[in-house]
Design a protein around this motif. Structure first.
Motif, mmCIF file in Angstrom:
data_model
loop_
_atom_site.group_PDB
_atom_site.id
_atom_site.type_symbol
_atom_site.label_atom_id
_atom_site.label_comp_id
_atom_site.label_asym_id
_atom_site.label_seq_id
_atom_site.Cartn_x
_atom_site.Cartn_y
_atom_site.Cartn_z
ATOM 1 N N ILE A 12 -6.566 -1.773 0.625
ATOM 2 C CA ILE A 12 -6.333 -0.704 -0.360
ATOM 3 C C ILE A 12 -5.214 -1.102 -1.311
ATOM 4 O O ILE A 12 -5.338 -0.962 -2.537
ATOM 5 N N ILE A 13 -4.125 -1.631 -0.764
ATOM 6 C CA ILE A 13 -2.995 -2.037 -1.602
ATOM 7 C C ILE A 13 -3.406 -3.153 -2.548
ATOM 8 O O ILE A 13 -3.103 -3.118 -3.755
ATOM 9 N N VAL A 14 -4.105 -4.152 -2.034
ATOM 10 C CA VAL A 14 -4.551 -5.275 -2.872
ATOM 11 C C VAL A 14 -5.481 -4.769 -3.982
ATOM 12 O O VAL A 14 -5.341 -5.159 -5.142
ATOM 13 N N ALA A 15 -6.422 -3.899 -3.628
ATOM 14 C CA ALA A 15 -7.350 -3.368 -4.632
ATOM 15 C C ALA A 15 -6.594 -2.596 -5.706
ATOM 16 O O ALA A 15 -6.849 -2.775 -6.910
ATOM 17 N N ALA A 16 -5.662 -1.756 -5.295
ATOM 18 C CA ALA A 16 -4.893 -0.973 -6.271
ATOM 19 C C ALA A 16 -4.069 -1.885 -7.165
ATOM 20 O O ALA A 16 -4.043 -1.714 -8.397
ATOM 21 N N CYS A 17 -3.396 -2.871 -6.574
ATOM 22 C CA CYS A 17 -2.590 -3.799 -7.368
ATOM 23 C C CYS A 17 -3.464 -4.584 -8.348
ATOM 24 O O CYS A 17 -3.097 -4.748 -9.520
ATOM 25 N N GLU A 31 -10.427 7.075 -6.425
ATOM 26 C CA GLU A 31 -11.811 6.824 -6.031
ATOM 27 C C GLU A 31 -12.198 5.383 -6.342
ATOM 28 O O GLU A 31 -12.861 4.717 -5.552
ATOM 29 N N GLY A 32 -11.777 4.906 -7.503
ATOM 30 C CA GLY A 32 -12.050 3.523 -7.879
ATOM 31 C C GLY A 32 -11.352 2.532 -6.967
ATOM 32 O O GLY A 32 -11.919 1.497 -6.602
ATOM 33 N N VAL A 33 -10.117 2.842 -6.580
ATOM 34 C CA VAL A 33 -9.378 1.977 -5.665
ATOM 35 C C VAL A 33 -10.100 1.924 -4.325
ATOM 36 O O VAL A 33 -10.296 0.844 -3.750
ATOM 37 N N ALA A 34 -10.504 3.091 -3.828
ATOM 38 C CA ALA A 34 -11.206 3.136 -2.541
ATOM 39 C C ALA A 34 -12.490 2.309 -2.609
ATOM 40 O O ALA A 34 -12.784 1.531 -1.692
ATOM 41 N N ALA A 35 -13.237 2.468 -3.693
ATOM 42 C CA ALA A 35 -14.488 1.716 -3.835
ATOM 43 C C ALA A 35 -14.220 0.215 -3.864
ATOM 44 O O ALA A 35 -14.908 -0.565 -3.202
ATOM 45 N N ARG A 36 -13.231 -0.204 -4.638
ATOM 46 C CA ARG A 36 -12.924 -1.635 -4.723
ATOM 47 C C ARG A 36 -12.466 -2.179 -3.368
ATOM 48 O O ARG A 36 -12.763 -3.318 -3.012
ATOM 49 N N ALA A 37 -11.741 -1.358 -2.602
ATOM 50 C CA ALA A 37 -11.253 -1.791 -1.291
ATOM 51 C C ALA A 37 -12.346 -1.742 -0.227
ATOM 52 O O ALA A 37 -12.167 -2.270 0.869
ATOM 53 N N GLY A 38 -13.464 -1.093 -0.566
ATOM 54 C CA GLY A 38 -14.558 -0.987 0.397
ATOM 55 C C GLY A 38 -14.294 0.026 1.489
ATOM 56 O O GLY A 38 -14.758 -0.137 2.620
ATOM 57 N N GLY A 40 -13.717 4.469 2.330
ATOM 58 C CA GLY A 40 -13.968 5.815 1.834
ATOM 59 C C GLY A 40 -12.685 6.445 1.303
ATOM 60 O O GLY A 40 -11.575 6.027 1.656
ATOM 61 N N ILE A 41 -12.850 7.456 0.480
ATOM 62 C CA ILE A 41 -11.687 8.127 -0.109
ATOM 63 C C ILE A 41 -10.828 8.766 0.980
ATOM 64 O O ILE A 41 -9.606 8.802 0.874
ATOM 65 N N ALA A 42 -11.448 9.238 2.068
ATOM 66 C CA ALA A 42 -10.668 9.831 3.164
ATOM 67 C C ALA A 42 -9.774 8.786 3.818
ATOM 68 O O ALA A 42 -8.624 9.080 4.191
ATOM 69 N N THR A 43 -10.259 7.563 3.937
ATOM 70 C CA THR A 43 -9.448 6.479 4.500
ATOM 71 C C THR A 43 -8.262 6.188 3.586
ATOM 72 O O THR A 43 -7.141 5.986 4.049
ATOM 73 N N THR A 50 -0.582 10.571 -1.204
ATOM 74 C CA THR A 50 -0.431 10.874 -2.627
ATOM 75 C C THR A 50 -0.542 9.590 -3.446
ATOM 76 O O THR A 50 -0.360 8.487 -2.925
ATOM 77 N N ARG A 51 -0.784 9.753 -4.705
ATOM 78 C CA ARG A 51 -0.824 8.609 -5.627
ATOM 79 C C ARG A 51 0.529 7.917 -5.633
ATOM 80 O O ARG A 51 0.624 6.684 -5.693
ATOM 81 N N SER A 52 1.573 8.685 -5.544
ATOM 82 C CA SER A 52 2.914 8.110 -5.537
ATOM 83 C C SER A 52 3.118 7.206 -4.322
ATOM 84 O O SER A 52 3.756 6.154 -4.428
ATOM 85 N N ASP A 53 2.575 7.598 -3.166
ATOM 86 C CA ASP A 53 2.677 6.750 -1.973
ATOM 87 C C ASP A 53 2.003 5.400 -2.202
ATOM 88 O O ASP A 53 2.524 4.355 -1.797
ATOM 89 N N LEU A 54 0.855 5.419 -2.852
ATOM 90 C CA LEU A 54 0.150 4.172 -3.158
ATOM 91 C C LEU A 54 0.933 3.358 -4.189
ATOM 92 O O LEU A 54 1.052 2.138 -4.067
#
Length: 186
Positions: A12-17, A31-38, A40-43, A50-54
């Motif tokens: 998730i961190i790598v995808a977001a970065c 949602e896009g970050v979750a999809a790129r990380a493979g 689910g949004i719940a994960t 929060t977005r700030s945590d990410l």
């Protein structure tokens, strides 16, 4: 934390970065970050409520990468300052430094002691690098790490697709001009 959970969190961190490095921030969705990380949004929300945590997690990761880049080039400046300084700055463009500016802004590190400490370490390391570059006449002596970050971010932030289609090398030209301007001011 279990190994598989750690792996998902890191994905998730790598995808977001990666997304923040290559896309305008306004287009990066959870949602896009979750999809790129493979995942689910719940994960994603289980790991980053929060977005700030990410953003904080990305800031920590990207500041670590910056510190490594600084350490790698620090001694090389003694050998051939201009070549290695230029390579360092170009590597920031090639990597995408937009999220670094976001990570070091007050609203994210203020409430997170770990990010605040990492930020201060990176700034101190960068200041020593800027001091070496200034002695070599590559930057003005009064260029601070935050001024550097702001100037580089302005010319390297991810661009809108239409602008890139019209002028694909604009960032490279602008960064080259910034390097030249810094030398003239030193």
């Amino acid at each position: 934390m279990r190994a598989d959970a750690k792996l998902r969190r890191e994905k998730i961190i790598v995808a977001a970065c990666d997304m923040l490095r290559t896309m305008p921030e306004s287009t990066v969705t959870l949602e896009g970050v979750a999809a790129r990380a493979g995942v689910g949004i719940a994960t994603l929300y289980r790991n980053f409520p929060t977005r700030s945590d990410l953003d904080v997690a990305c800031g920590l990761r990207l500041l670590g990468i910056l510190e490594k880049k600084i350490a790698d080039v620090h001694t090389l400046l003694d050998e051939d300052p201009q070549t290695h300084w230029d390579r360092f700055v170009w590597s920031l463009l090639d990597y995408g430094v937009g999220p670094l500016v976001h990570a070091i802004t007050f609203d994210h590190w203020h409430g997170n002691p770990e990010l605040a400490a990492k930020r201060e370490e990176a700034i101190a390391a960068f200041q020593t690098l800027l001091d070496k570059a200034a002695l070599a006449g590559l930057v003005p002596a009064d260029l601070t790490p935050l001024d550097f970050a702001a100037e580089v971010f302005v010319v390297t932030r991810p661009l809108d697709g239409k602008l890139v289609q019209h002028n694909p090398d604009v960032q490279r030209r602008m960064l080259g001009r910034l390097l030249t301007a810094w030398r003239r001011q030193s």
